[in-house]
Structure formats: C-alpha cells, structure tokens
Design an enzyme around this catalytic site. Structure first.
Site, short mmCIF file in Angstrom:
data_model
loop_
_atom_site.label_atom_id
_atom_site.label_comp_id
_atom_site.label_asym_id
_atom_site.label_seq_id
_atom_site.Cartn_x
_atom_site.Cartn_y
_atom_site.Cartn_z
N LYS A 212 0.91 -1.41 0.01
CA LYS A 212 0.37 0.18 0.60
C LYS A 212 0.83 1.53 0.04
O LYS A 212 1.97 1.54 1.23
CB LYS A 212 -0.93 0.01 1.61
N GLU A 288 10.18 1.74 10.18
CA GLU A 288 11.13 2.77 9.83
C GLU A 288 10.08 4.13 10.57
O GLU A 288 9.10 4.71 9.21
CB GLU A 288 11.87 3.09 8.50
N CYS A 322 13.30 11.76 5.70
CA CYS A 322 13.43 11.21 7.29
C CYS A 322 13.82 11.31 8.15
O CYS A 322 14.30 11.61 9.30
CB CYS A 322 12.97 9.88 7.46
N GLU A 419 9.07 16.66 15.17
CA GLU A 419 9.61 16.83 13.70
C GLU A 419 8.72 17.74 12.93
O GLU A 419 7.63 17.56 13.44
CB GLU A 419 9.67 15.41 13.59
P1 TAP Z 1 2.03 8.30 8.27
O1 TAP Z 1 0.55 9.67 7.96
O2 TAP Z 1 2.58 7.42 9.29
O3 TAP Z 1 1.98 7.34 6.71
C1 TAP Z 1 2.53 6.50 5.76
C2 TAP Z 1 1.77 5.14 5.26
O4 TAP Z 1 1.38 4.37 6.46
C3 TAP Z 1 0.76 6.19 4.59
O5 TAP Z 1 0.57 4.72 3.01
C4 TAP Z 1 -0.55 6.24 5.37
O6 TAP Z 1 -1.82 5.41 4.46
C5 TAP Z 1 -0.43 4.15 5.90
N1 TAP Z 1 -1.45 3.90 7.28
C6 TAP Z 1 -2.00 5.80 7.67
N2 TAP Z 1 -2.54 4.93 8.99
C7 TAP Z 1 -2.30 3.46 8.59
C8 TAP Z 1 -3.30 2.78 9.45
N3 TAP Z 1 -4.29 2.91 10.66
N4 TAP Z 1 -2.99 0.70 9.07
C9 TAP Z 1 -1.76 0.81 8.31
N5 TAP Z 1 -1.77 1.95 7.31
C10 TAP Z 1 -2.24 3.68 7.70
O7 TAP Z 1 3.17 8.63 7.63
P2 TAP Z 1 3.50 9.84 6.74
O8 TAP Z 1 2.42 11.40 6.73
O9 TAP Z 1 2.74 9.31 5.19
O10 TAP Z 1 4.96 10.23 6.30
C11 TAP Z 1 5.56 11.32 7.28
C12 TAP Z 1 5.85 10.54 8.17
O11 TAP Z 1 6.77 9.15 7.70
C13 TAP Z 1 7.15 11.05 9.62
O12 TAP Z 1 7.12 10.84 10.50
C14 TAP Z 1 8.58 10.58 8.85
O13 TAP Z 1 9.47 10.61 9.35
C15 TAP Z 1 8.48 9.22 8.58
N6 TAP Z 1 9.34 8.49 7.73
C16 TAP Z 1 10.59 7.99 8.39
C17 TAP Z 1 11.28 6.89 7.34
C18 TAP Z 1 12.34 6.41 8.29
S1 TAP Z 1 13.32 5.67 6.38
N7 TAP Z 1 12.52 6.13 9.37
C19 TAP Z 1 11.26 7.08 5.38
C20 TAP Z 1 10.14 8.43 5.18
C21 TAP Z 1 9.35 8.55 5.99
P3 TAP Z 1 -2.15 7.32 3.79
O14 TAP Z 1 -2.13 6.64 2.02
O15 TAP Z 1 -3.85 7.00 3.78
O16 TAP Z 1 -1.39 7.99 4.20
#
Ligand code: TAP
Length: 517
Positions: A212, A288, A322, A419
């Site tokens: 996904k 991650e 990230c 963050e």
């Molecule tokens: P999230 O809001 O956590 O979303 C990540 C993924 O999870 C999306 O595909 C999201 O779907 C999905 N998701 C949301 N709720 C879920 C649930 N209940 N069950 C299963 N999946 C669910 O993060 P984001 O806003 O996309 O990304 C930003 C965050 O990612 C930041 O905190 C950043 O630091 C972190 N990040 C970390 C890394 C590493 S390598 N540590 C790399 C990149 C980003 P939707 O499409 O609906 O949002």
C-alpha cells in the site's frame, strides 16, 4: 527449461499487445507518459470493487493528474489471496533463488530504460525537483533493486554442533526461509524509493507482496507494477493497492494471511500498527518511523562545508526527508557567522516548477502538510524562537513554502522537540567547548534515526559517534546513504533495517533441522 526462462518467455514484454490496461496519458517534460491508475492484483490492473477513486493532485499547480482507484477491505482480501497462491503454488515458489534475482535485474534494467518517465511522474506527483528525482528517487531505487537482486542466491543458514545421542550421531542445520505474504506500507516523501527499499529486500528473500503506497503519491508504484509484468514476474508476486491507510492499510495489517508488515511512516501510526499486529494475528513487524535528528557544528569545522552541507541536511527534498537534521546545534563562537552565511545561501535557492532544471526547491507534497508546517513555524515564534528567514507560503499556485530559518531555539520549545518534516531549519547555540553538554542535548529526544557532527578533530568526532543514540551517524557529511549500508532507527524511530545485508533478514525466518544418523 528453468522457471525463470519459462516466466520470461511467458512474460508480456514491452509492446506485447496482450498486456492492455486502463491508463491515462499525461504530457509533461516533453514526454508522453502512460500512467496506470487502477489497483494492481495478480498481474492485472483492475478497478476497486466498490468503484472508489481518489484524485492524484499535482502539488506544483494543484491540478488533478488522474483519478486513482482506492482499495477497500474486499480488494485487500483478493490481493492477499493472489499473493498467497503465488507464494505457495505459483512459479515464484518453485523458482530457484538465482532465477528470482534474474527477474529483479530485468526489472532494474527496465526502470533504467524508463528513468526519465519515472522521474517526471515522481516530480509531478510528489513535487520533487526533477534533478533530484532522477538521481535519488529513481536512481537509488534502481540501485536498490540491483543490490538486492545480487543477494537472492547468497541467503543461507549454518551447520551447528550439538550433543550426540550416542551411539548415534546428530546434525543440525538451519535454513533461512521466506515468511510468506508480506504487507508493505510506505509514505509519500520518496514514493518509489521507499517502495523499492522494502520491496526489493522482501522479494529477494522469496516472499510475495501486497503493497500500500501513500495515497497522495502512488503513481510511480503503479508504474513499477506495470514494468514488473514486462520483466516477467509471475502473477500474484507483486500486488499494489493504493488506498487510505485507515481502510486499505489497516485491512492489510489485520489480515490473517499476511505474516509480516514492513512499515515506513510516522511514529504514531507505527505504534498503532504494532498494536494491531500483536492483538489480532501476532505478525512480525519492522518499523521505520519519525526522527528529530541533531547536527552538531563545532567551531573547528570546515565552515564552508558545514554551511553547504548544513543547508542540504535540512532543505534536501524540501525537508521531506526522514533523516533531515531536525535540530542544528552551533558552537557559540561561530553562531552569528554561521547564521549569516546560511541566510545568504538560502536567499539564493531557486523556488519554482520542479520540472525546471534550474529549480532547487519544489512544492511541499500536499496541502495538509503545508498547512501543518506553517502552524509549526507559528508555534515556534509564539514560544520565543526568532524567525530569521522565510516562514510563509508563496503567493502563487501550488503548495510552495519559503525555506525557513528559526534560531535561538530553547530545548523546551515545541520546535525543539517535534519533527517538522519540512524545509525549516531549527538552530540552537551551545557553549564553547561543551562537548558533553551538547551531546546530552542532542540525545534528549525520543527519536533516534540519525545524527551528525562537523569538526576537524577526529577524536572528538568519533567520541560523538560513540555517544549519539541514533541508528545512523554522519561525520563531516550528511544524507550520505547507500544501498549497502543498513538504515534504521533507535528508540521511537523504530526498529528493523532497510538496506544492506541486515534488510534481507527482516524478511526471512530461520528453520532448524535436526537429523539422527
Ligand atoms: P503516516 O501518516 O504514518 O503514513 C504512512 C503510511 O501509513 C501511509 O501509506 C498511510 O496511508 C499509512 N497508514 C496510515 N494509517 C494507517 C493504519 N491505521 N494502518 C495501516 N496503514 C496506515 O506517515 P506519512 O505522513 O506518510 O510520512 C511522514 C512520516 O514518515 C514522518 O514522520 C517521517 O519521519 C516518516 N518517515 C520515516 C522514514 C524512515 S526510513 N524512518 C522514511 C520516510 C518517512 P495514507 O496514504 O492514508 O496516509
């Protein structure tokens, strides 16, 4: 005939008229892009059963690129069934490890051939500047597929000495086996690269996948799916389901036939996923998560480099990174000079259309994220941080934000702890020579993704590296990641590694076999 030869012969290479799918045509960057926009299940693009779609928006001008099918629980059930069948009975399950590697190499070659198309699509869908998209978002994705393709035939167990059942003898050995159907859930900041980091390791280990991607930026994941058919991947091995996290993502997490979740995203969602995995089906999970990575700049550094790399540590990929340096600590002696030089450089950054090769700063990924960043700056200023530069949305179409510099930040402020995930430099001063004090402050965060230090004193640098509580440490550089180097966090930045040899182990389980003879 080997399975891979059969798979390749059966594969619908490019130009094969039998592989037809609904797509939209987008003209951009002097190219005609063919863009799949439906769910990818069992090597076919299909609409969601419910017919649900969501618009894919272009953050540079807020236009609708296309409508993308949005998977619901029933679609997840179908995709997991296909992945399970492929894992248990399909060609993939009977193929040798090396043959799987051959398919992965073929996919990497196709990605290389379509590099400009992929980079253009990534740029349109996520706002990444094209020059960065081609090198990092797509370039590193290709390298990742090649790196893990090379691992497929190097996965093996051990032989282990054990107590003998005299007069007989015993032998134990271990096998590293794939886990089964894996659910991968990824964020929007480097859409294709985050998918590749996880999927390549997962497939190299022999699993099958239900992915996904982030709902707001899913187009390159669908393009990858199209290329996988041309490469010869058997049906059911790769399934891609764009959709909402709370619906499609949660259904993958809860599905009893999914045996492992690889997740990259926020800490809050990661915690929720881990809880669901524990409560419902006790599946394995690697996480991650978020970060608030400190970068410490001592006065004995190469200042030119510390300014240049300091900017990159924050503004790379418009801060949607990230490991972005979430806090800079600058030694008192050079504090004012450092800030002056940073602002001089920030003023030179060209903001605009991400497809324009001279632009270095594109729009934020989506509207809600931009709004959050503006509130973040407001909160910082309210608590007493000094806004040295930027902080505003640009007066033009698209989700553009000025690169921002917040200084004189105290440890108890919101912006020191949370963050931003955006182009906001957060700077604090530290007392001359106070190595111990600044290390303590740098570690005073619940996260532990990365940390960095600039100094010409290698003893000091290595001591700092010893003491940083972070999964990745940079000395006199930043953002320098490589496909062969394990990547992942400490503390509330999660656990489990992407990249490097460690990543393969995230997608394997060990079986011990004992023989008496
Ligand atoms: P999230 O809001 O956590 O979303 C990540 C993924 O999870 C999306 O595909 C999201 O779907 C999905 N998701 C949301 N709720 C879920 C649930 N209940 N069950 C299963 N999946 C669910 O993060 P984001 O806003 O996309 O990304 C930003 C965050 O990612 C930041 O905190 C950043 O630091 C972190 N990040 C970390 C890394 C590493 S390598 N540590 C790399 C990149 C980003 P939707 O499409 O609906 O949002």
């Amino acid at each position: 005939m080997s399975f891979v030869t059969a798979a390749i012969l059966k594969s619908r290479g490019e130009g094969d008229a039998t592989f037809q799918f609904n797509h939209v045509k987008i003209k951009a960057n002097k190219m005609d892009l063919i863009v799949p926009h439906e769910l990818f299940i069992n090597n076919e693009f299909v609409p969601a059963r419910s017919g649900a779609t969501t618009p894919a928006l272009c953050p540079a001008d807020e236009s609708v690129l296309c409508e993308v099918s949005s998977a619901q629980k029933e679609d997840v059930d179908i995709a997991v069934r296909a992945a399970k069948e492929a894992f248990e009975n399909g060609d993939w399950s009977r193929m040798s490890h090396r043959d799987r590697g051959t398919l992965m190499f073929r996919l990497a070659d196709l990605m290389e051939q379509h590099k400009e198309e992929l980079a253009t699509l990534e740029s349109l869908d996520s706002g990444a500047v094209y020059t960065l998209a081609i090198k990092t978002h797509i370039g590193m994705s290709i390298e990742t597929w090649r790196y893990f393709a090379g691992w497929t035939d190097k996965v093996h167990g051990n032989t282990i000495p054990l107590n003998q059942a005299r007069p007989n003898r015993n032998l134990s050995f271990t096998k590293k086996e794939p886990i089964g159907v894996c659910g991968l859930i990824t964020p929007w900041n480097y859409p294709l690269m985050m998918v590749s980091w996880k999927m390549a390791a997962c497939l190299a280990a022999g699993n099958t996948v239900v992915l996904k991607p982030a709902e707001v930026s899913s187009l390159t994941a669908l393009k990858l799916a199209e290329l996988s058919v041309h490469a010869g991947f058997p049906p059911g091995v790769i399934n891609v389901l764009p959709g909402a996290g709370r619906v499609c993502g949660q259904a993958i997490v809860d599905h009893p036939d999914v045996r492992k979740i690889g997740f990259t995203g926020s800490t809050a969602v990661g915690q929720q996923i881990m809880q669901s995995c524990a409560t419902n089906t006790l599946k394995r999970v690697s996480l991650e998560l978020g970060g608030k990575s400190p970068l410490v700049i001592f006065s004995d550094c190469d200042l030119d480099k510390a300014v240049r790399v300091g900017l990159q540590s924050v503004y790379f990929n418009k801060g949607e990174n990230c490991i972005s340096a979430g806090r800079l600590f600058v030694e008192e002696e050079i504090y004012d000079q450092y800030l002056r030089r940073v602002v001089d450089e920030v003023k030179k950054m060209k903001i605009g259309d991400p497809l324009d090769r001279s632009v270095s700063h594109g729009p934020q990924n989506h509207r809600a994220h931009l709004d959050k960043l503006l509130c973040y700056v407001e909160q910082g200023v309210k608590e007493g941080a000094r806004l040295l530069y930027g902080g505003k949305r640009l007066d033009r179409k698209g989700y553009f934000m000025e690169p921002t510099v917040l200084v004189d930040v105290e440890d108890n402020m919101f912006v020191a702890e949370e963050e931003s995930f955006g182009p906001i430099m957060v700077v604090s001063k530290f007392i001359n020579g106070d190595v111990e004090g600044v290390t303590k402050r740098a570690n005073a965060t619940r996260y532990g993704l990365a940390a960095g230090v600039f100094t010409k004193d290698i003893n000091k640098a290595l001591r700092m590296a010893d003491n940083f509580q972070a999964g990745t440490v940079f000395i006199n550089t930043y953002n320098k990641t490589d496909v062969a180097v394990p990547f992942g966090g400490f503390k509330m930045s999660g656990f489990g590694k992407d990249l490097g040899a460690d990543a393969i182990n995230e997608y394997l389980q060990t079986k011990a076999v004992t023989i008496e003879y």
